[in-house]
Design an enzyme around this catalytic site. Structure first.
Site, PDB file in Angstrom:
ATOM      1  N   CYS A  37     118.896 -15.698  30.731  1.00 17.26           N
ATOM      2  CA  CYS A  37     119.816 -15.419  29.632  1.00 17.26           C
ATOM      3  C   CYS A  37     121.282 -15.630  30.018  1.00 17.26           C
ATOM      4  O   CYS A  37     121.704 -16.766  30.187  1.00 17.26           O
ATOM      5  CB  CYS A  37     119.566 -14.031  29.069  1.00 17.26           C
ATOM      6  SG  CYS A  37     120.126 -13.883  27.363  1.00 17.26           S
ATOM      7  N   HIS A  88     113.742 -12.682  28.591  1.00 20.78           N
ATOM      8  CA  HIS A  88     114.319 -11.517  29.245  1.00 20.78           C
ATOM      9  C   HIS A  88     113.297 -10.617  29.895  1.00 20.78           C
ATOM     10  O   HIS A  88     112.113 -10.706  29.605  1.00 20.78           O
ATOM     11  CB  HIS A  88     115.030 -10.679  28.193  1.00 20.78           C
ATOM     12  CG  HIS A  88     116.492 -10.788  28.290  1.00 20.78           C
ATOM     13  ND1 HIS A  88     117.177 -10.541  29.443  1.00 20.78           N
ATOM     14  CD2 HIS A  88     117.411 -11.126  27.376  1.00 20.78           C
ATOM     15  CE1 HIS A  88     118.456 -10.708  29.217  1.00 20.78           C
ATOM     16  NE2 HIS A  88     118.633 -11.070  27.982  1.00 20.78           N
TER      17      HIS A  88
HETATM   18  N1  GLN Z   1     125.885 -12.926  26.297  1.00 19.54           N
HETATM   19  C1  GLN Z   1     124.871 -13.882  26.088  1.00 19.54           C
HETATM   20  C2  GLN Z   1     124.441 -14.069  24.656  1.00 19.54           C
HETATM   21  O1  GLN Z   1     124.402 -13.136  23.863  1.00 19.54           O
HETATM   22  C3  GLN Z   1     123.709 -13.500  26.944  1.00 19.54           C
HETATM   23  C4  GLN Z   1     123.199 -12.141  26.605  1.00 19.54           C
HETATM   24  C5  GLN Z   1     122.079 -11.725  27.423  1.00 19.54           C
HETATM   25  O2  GLN Z   1     122.007 -11.974  28.645  1.00 19.54           O
HETATM   26  N2  GLN Z   1     121.169 -11.059  26.759  1.00 19.54           N
HETATM   27  O3  GLN Z   1     124.134 -15.176  24.296  1.00 19.54           O
END
Ligand code: GLN
Length: 261
Positions: free
Chosen positions: A106, A206
């Site tokens: 992510c 994730h």
């Molecule tokens: N900040 C990034 C997004 O929202 C990644 C977020 C995350 O790692 N969940 O795209």
């Protein structure tokens, strides 16, 4: 997780060094579970696995690293980490170009690319992989099912997980981690999810990606073992994955039906 199967006697011959980058900042949805999974799958095979947690103020050397995990975080945490990582960008690039194994999740995945554009400004990435990210709306939140098409021997069945990101990532002519069967993927448009580049897996999936997908875990271990020792993971006793496989199939059949062979 069952920790009573397989060969747990270390031969002292094989050891993998796993570096967990910035677990204090990048540990959204329990990305740390991926470390536990790698450790156990090594242990069950009699391979020693050492984990080094690298926090923001620690000196980081990748000289003895075999697998690197860069997890996900909020935009704010991502910015802090990004500034820190720029200082060791060349080390990271050398590691990647040498075929080093890496899982970037992510926010960590977005940092692999050239930039991440948000309404607040541009976050410069590490340019380790030719990709870029732009923030969009709404957030792309879903369970997700993928099928990898480039590594059929290593990844013969579906990859399942959960995604939650505002960023839309474009990987150009790079190879995706998988084709989206259910969910959004990189940008909700091109049915691609994640990226594969040398030993790197970048993905929006994730949390406990590896426990849900032991074949993905073994791909990282295989690459790391082969790079370090020139041996194959298949030379070690394989753990019994029947429970993990059943759980994976249950998720696939819930969100994507019929099951692919
Ligand atoms: N900040 C990034 C997004 O929202 C990644 C977020 C995350 O790692 N969940 O795209």
């Amino acid at each position: 997780m069952n920790n009573d199967r397989g060969n747990e006697q270390y031969s002292n011959s094989y050891r993998l060094n796993i570096v967990h980058l910035y677990p204090d900042l990048l540990n959204l949805y329990g990305d740390r579970g991926n470390i536990q999974c790698m450790r156990m799958r090594c242990k069950w095979r009699g391979i020693d696995a050492q984990v080094t947690e690298c926090n923001l103020d620690d000196h980081l050397s990748l000289a003895s690293a075999d697998i690197v995990l860069l997890g996900g975080g909020s935009d704010r945490e991502q910015q802090i980490v990004c500034t820190r990582l720029q200082k060791i960008r060349q080390d990271l690039r050398d590691y990647v170009e040498d075929g080093g194994s890496m899982l970037a999740v992510c926010g960590g995945y977005q940092l692999l690319g050239h930039y991440y554009d948000t309404p607040e400004g541009r976050m410069e990435g590490l340019s380790l992989v030719d990709l870029y990210t732009e923030q969009g709306s709404p957030r792309l939140i879903s369970n997700i099912v993928l099928r990898n098409e480039s590594l059929p021997d290593a990844l013969p069945y579906e990859i399942v997980g959960f995604e939650n990101h505002g960023g839309r990532t474009y990987i150009g002519s790079n190879t995706p981690f998988g084709r989206v069967l259910y969910g959004h993927g990189n940008n909700g448009k091109d049915a691609c999810e994640g990226v594969l580049y040398r030993g790197v897996i970048g993905t929006y999936l994730h949390g406990p990606l590896l426990p849900k997908n032991p074949h993905v875990c073994d791909l990282l271990l295989q690459r790391a073992l082969y790079r370090k020792y020139g041996v194959s993971l298949a030379d070690f006793p394989a753990p019994d994955d029947s429970l993990e496989r059943e759980a994976n199939r249950a998720v696939v059949s819930r969100f994507h039906s019929p099951l692919a062979p």
